[in-house]
Design an enzyme around this catalytic site. Structure first.
Site, PDB file in Angstrom:
ATOM      1  N   LYS A  61      36.109  44.521  31.079  1.00  0.00           N
ATOM      2  CA  LYS A  61      36.353  43.526  30.005  1.00  0.00           C
ATOM      3  C   LYS A  61      36.581  44.305  28.710  1.00  0.00           C
ATOM      4  O   LYS A  61      35.797  44.249  27.774  1.00  0.00           O
ATOM      5  CB  LYS A  61      35.131  42.610  29.897  1.00  0.00           C
ATOM      6  CG  LYS A  61      35.496  41.147  29.883  1.00  0.00           C
ATOM      7  CD  LYS A  61      34.303  40.253  30.043  1.00  0.00           C
ATOM      8  CE  LYS A  61      33.657  39.896  28.733  1.00  0.00           C
ATOM      9  NZ  LYS A  61      32.731  38.763  28.855  1.00  0.00           N
ATOM     10  N   LYS A  83      34.749  29.484  25.385  1.00  0.00           N
ATOM     11  CA  LYS A  83      34.767  30.857  24.862  1.00  0.00           C
ATOM     12  C   LYS A  83      35.601  31.816  25.704  1.00  0.00           C
ATOM     13  O   LYS A  83      35.704  31.666  26.914  1.00  0.00           O
ATOM     14  CB  LYS A  83      33.330  31.382  24.796  1.00  0.00           C
ATOM     15  CG  LYS A  83      32.503  30.657  23.774  1.00  0.00           C
ATOM     16  CD  LYS A  83      31.224  31.375  23.476  1.00  0.00           C
ATOM     17  CE  LYS A  83      30.108  30.999  24.393  1.00  0.00           C
ATOM     18  NZ  LYS A  83      28.802  31.429  23.902  1.00  0.00           N
ATOM     19  N   GLU A  93      22.400  31.963  36.389  1.00  0.00           N
ATOM     20  CA  GLU A  93      22.809  31.014  35.338  1.00  0.00           C
ATOM     21  C   GLU A  93      22.366  29.593  35.699  1.00  0.00           C
ATOM     22  O   GLU A  93      22.078  28.785  34.819  1.00  0.00           O
ATOM     23  CB  GLU A  93      24.327  31.045  35.114  1.00  0.00           C
ATOM     24  CG  GLU A  93      24.859  32.326  34.470  1.00  0.00           C
ATOM     25  CD  GLU A  93      24.591  32.437  32.955  1.00  0.00           C
ATOM     26  OE1 GLU A  93      23.966  31.522  32.370  1.00  0.00           O
ATOM     27  OE2 GLU A  93      25.010  33.461  32.360  1.00  0.00           O
TER      28      GLU A  93
HETATM   29  P1  NAD Z   1      33.137  39.317  37.546  1.00  0.00           P
HETATM   30  O1  NAD Z   1      34.293  38.590  37.034  1.00  0.00           O
HETATM   31  O2  NAD Z   1      33.013  40.753  37.225  1.00  0.00           O
HETATM   32  O3  NAD Z   1      33.130  39.131  39.141  1.00  0.00           O
HETATM   33  C1  NAD Z   1      32.117  39.754  39.879  1.00  0.00           C
HETATM   34  C2  NAD Z   1      32.719  40.528  41.070  1.00  0.00           C
HETATM   35  O4  NAD Z   1      33.142  39.607  42.059  1.00  0.00           O
HETATM   36  C3  NAD Z   1      33.927  41.366  40.714  1.00  0.00           C
HETATM   37  O5  NAD Z   1      33.835  42.587  41.392  1.00  0.00           O
HETATM   38  C4  NAD Z   1      35.099  40.538  41.257  1.00  0.00           C
HETATM   39  O6  NAD Z   1      36.173  41.368  41.601  1.00  0.00           O
HETATM   40  C5  NAD Z   1      34.490  39.899  42.462  1.00  0.00           C
HETATM   41  N1  NAD Z   1      35.044  38.633  42.912  1.00  0.00           N
HETATM   42  C6  NAD Z   1      35.436  37.576  42.157  1.00  0.00           C
HETATM   43  N2  NAD Z   1      35.721  36.533  42.940  1.00  0.00           N
HETATM   44  C7  NAD Z   1      35.555  36.933  44.225  1.00  0.00           C
HETATM   45  C8  NAD Z   1      35.685  36.283  45.495  1.00  0.00           C
HETATM   46  N3  NAD Z   1      35.967  34.993  45.592  1.00  0.00           N
HETATM   47  N4  NAD Z   1      35.427  37.007  46.610  1.00  0.00           N
HETATM   48  C9  NAD Z   1      35.059  38.314  46.515  1.00  0.00           C
HETATM   49  N5  NAD Z   1      34.888  38.971  45.349  1.00  0.00           N
HETATM   50  C10 NAD Z   1      35.131  38.275  44.215  1.00  0.00           C
HETATM   51  O7  NAD Z   1      31.748  38.659  37.116  1.00  0.00           O
HETATM   52  P2  NAD Z   1      31.268  37.134  36.956  1.00  0.00           P
HETATM   53  O8  NAD Z   1      29.846  37.166  37.325  1.00  0.00           O
HETATM   54  O9  NAD Z   1      32.176  36.173  37.615  1.00  0.00           O
HETATM   55  O10 NAD Z   1      31.414  36.880  35.388  1.00  0.00           O
HETATM   56  C11 NAD Z   1      30.638  37.604  34.459  1.00  0.00           C
HETATM   57  C12 NAD Z   1      31.361  37.584  33.139  1.00  0.00           C
HETATM   58  O11 NAD Z   1      31.568  36.241  32.718  1.00  0.00           O
HETATM   59  C13 NAD Z   1      30.604  38.275  32.012  1.00  0.00           C
HETATM   60  O12 NAD Z   1      31.455  39.174  31.370  1.00  0.00           O
HETATM   61  C14 NAD Z   1      30.221  37.145  31.075  1.00  0.00           C
HETATM   62  O13 NAD Z   1      30.192  37.529  29.736  1.00  0.00           O
HETATM   63  C15 NAD Z   1      31.332  36.165  31.325  1.00  0.00           C
HETATM   64  N6  NAD Z   1      30.963  34.795  30.981  1.00  0.00           N
HETATM   65  C16 NAD Z   1      31.766  34.117  30.143  1.00  0.00           C
HETATM   66  C17 NAD Z   1      31.441  32.834  29.771  1.00  0.00           C
HETATM   67  C18 NAD Z   1      32.330  32.068  28.830  1.00  0.00           C
HETATM   68  O14 NAD Z   1      31.871  31.099  28.279  1.00  0.00           O
HETATM   69  N7  NAD Z   1      33.560  32.467  28.640  1.00  0.00           N
HETATM   70  C19 NAD Z   1      30.286  32.226  30.280  1.00  0.00           C
HETATM   71  C20 NAD Z   1      29.489  32.942  31.159  1.00  0.00           C
HETATM   72  C21 NAD Z   1      29.835  34.245  31.505  1.00  0.00           C
END
Ligand code: NAD
Length: 377
Positions: free
Chosen positions: A81, A148, A190
């Site tokens: 990110k 966001k 979460e």
């Molecule tokens: P991520 O996007 O890094 O995904 C986690 C892992 O899962 C990655 O390795 C990805 O390649 C893999 N992946 C995704 N979908 C998959 C699938 N269906 N099958 C197999 N692998 C898959 O992490 P996350 O937990 O999804 O998101 C965390 C991020 O979200 C943080 O940076 C956080 O700040 C952000 N976030 C944003 C908001 C917002 O309001 N915009 C809210 C909460 C979290």
């Protein structure tokens, strides 16, 4: 005659969060209802790991429905990110030639890819429409609701970003079976946040069925209700404060001590790295210890939160949560982020909350000891 004007305008915001199961089955029209002009080429920004499992399914959908598309693959994971990836994406968008008002940009991935796509969409030509298709549990219950976007900058989480909601977030749990256990528990981190702070029934589902939800990649007869409850609470808490003008936010529960610890854990070799949801989950337990110390949670309730965290495959401690200096640095940074106030949401009984503004350095030391006791029992 004074040269003094005020511009007074408003910008009403509406966006949908809709569940469309099996979205990429070729005869499912759910997505088509959202993507506007089908003759306009779509730019699909897909998480690399999602592409590994679902690229054929996704692209066959566009081909079968005669929707022209081009795809860009981006890596998920917090370290991606970044400013570098933001500009890589913007360059791809420029080369693709996105129109200003067509719905042509579609992000498909976890929170990282969706935050990058959202920020790029908000910057490109000062803002173009986009769709979010979350593929992680955390993405479905959390990223999908909020307005966001953001990237990490100078070792701080989400230091650069915008409030820029998509046209719609489209949810499909058929992406979840390929998630690693750590990503399932991250999403559950979460969800337990929402249960503990705002929805006792949701917490009780996790307390009773959390181990099954975790072990079955969230495939259980309660999954639908869990998503429904989590998103409903988030929506109710966020929609009247979308731009965070009020910095007293219950959904900041779990995000008070953890932000710096999460980033630091990724940069420090001698401690375990923390995913976002895991850092939040440990903060939740730590904050519950504070609530217990103040008499707002019974010992029985505190134990229930601990047991539920275990059932959900969540870590319940981390070396940095025993380090008063990092904890205090993190809380102080949070205070800056909350405009000089702690505004610390803590449970007032399970499923309800209050805000604290008077937590001291010495009190945090006491909390560390309670936190240690509960982890050592
Ligand atoms: P991520 O996007 O890094 O995904 C986690 C892992 O899962 C990655 O390795 C990805 O390649 C893999 N992946 C995704 N979908 C998959 C699938 N269906 N099958 C197999 N692998 C898959 O992490 P996350 O937990 O999804 O998101 C965390 C991020 O979200 C943080 O940076 C956080 O700040 C952000 N976030 C944003 C908001 C917002 O309001 N915009 C809210 C909460 C979290």
């Amino acid at each position: 005659m004074k040269n003094n004007w005020k511009i007074n305008t408003s910008n009403p915001i509406t966006y949908s969060i809709s569940q469309i199961e099996n979205m990429f089955d070729v005869d499912n029209t759910g997505l088509i209802d959202y993507i506007g002009d089908l003759k306009q080429k779509k730019l699909l920004v897909i998480d690399v790991n999602v592409a590994t499992h679902y690229f054929t399914r996704i692209t066959q959908y566009f081909e079968a429905n005669n929707i022209p598309y081009q795809s860009v693959l981006l890596d998920g994971g917090e370290c991606n990110k970044s400013v570098e990836n933001l500009f890589i994406l913007l360059e791809k968008m420029e080369n693709f030639g996105l129109n200003r008002r067509d719905i042509s940009l579609i992000g498909i991935g976890g929170g990282v890819v969706l935050d990058l796509v959202g920020l790029a969409a908000s910057m490109y030509r000062r803002g173009i429409p986009y769709l979010r298709i979350p593929t992680t549990l955390l993405g479905i219950v959390d990223v999908s609701v909020a307005a966001k976007t953001g990237i990490n900058y100078m070792t701080r989480r989400n230091r650069l970003g915008s409030y820029y909601p998509p046209i719609a977030s489209l949810l499909d749990t058929t992406f979840l079976p390929t998630l690693k256990p750590i990503e399932i528990s991250s999403g559950l981190g979460e969800i337990i946040k929402i249960g503990v702070i705002a929805d006792l029934d949701l917490f009780n589902i996790l307390y009773n069925f959390g181990d099954i939800l975790y072990n079955n990649n969230f495939n259980h007869h309660t999954s639908h209700e869990v998503i429904h409850r989590a998103i409903s609470v988030m929506k109710n808490q966020l929609e009247h404060n979308l731009w965070e003008t009020d910095l007293k936010r219950s959904m900041d529960f779990g995000h008070s001590f953890s932000p710096i610890i999460e980033m630091r854990s990724l940069e420090t070799d001698d401690v375990p790295s923390l995913s976002h949801g895991h850092a939040v989950a440990i903060d939740i337990l730590f904050s519950c210890c504070l609530s217990y110390k103040r008499g707002y949670l019974t010992k029985e309730d505190l134990d229930k939160v601990y047991e539920t965290s275990k059932k959900l495959g969540l870590p319940t401690d981390h070396p940095m949560f025993y380090d008063i200096n990092i904890l205090w640095e993190s809380l102080s940074d949070t205070v800056k982020h909350r405009n000089g106030n702690q505004n610390l949401p803590i449970p007032n009984g399970l499923g309800s909350h209050i805000f604290l503004n008077d937590v001291t350095f010495d009190e945090v030391i006491t909390i560390i000891n309670i936190f240690k006791d509960i982890n050592e029992k």
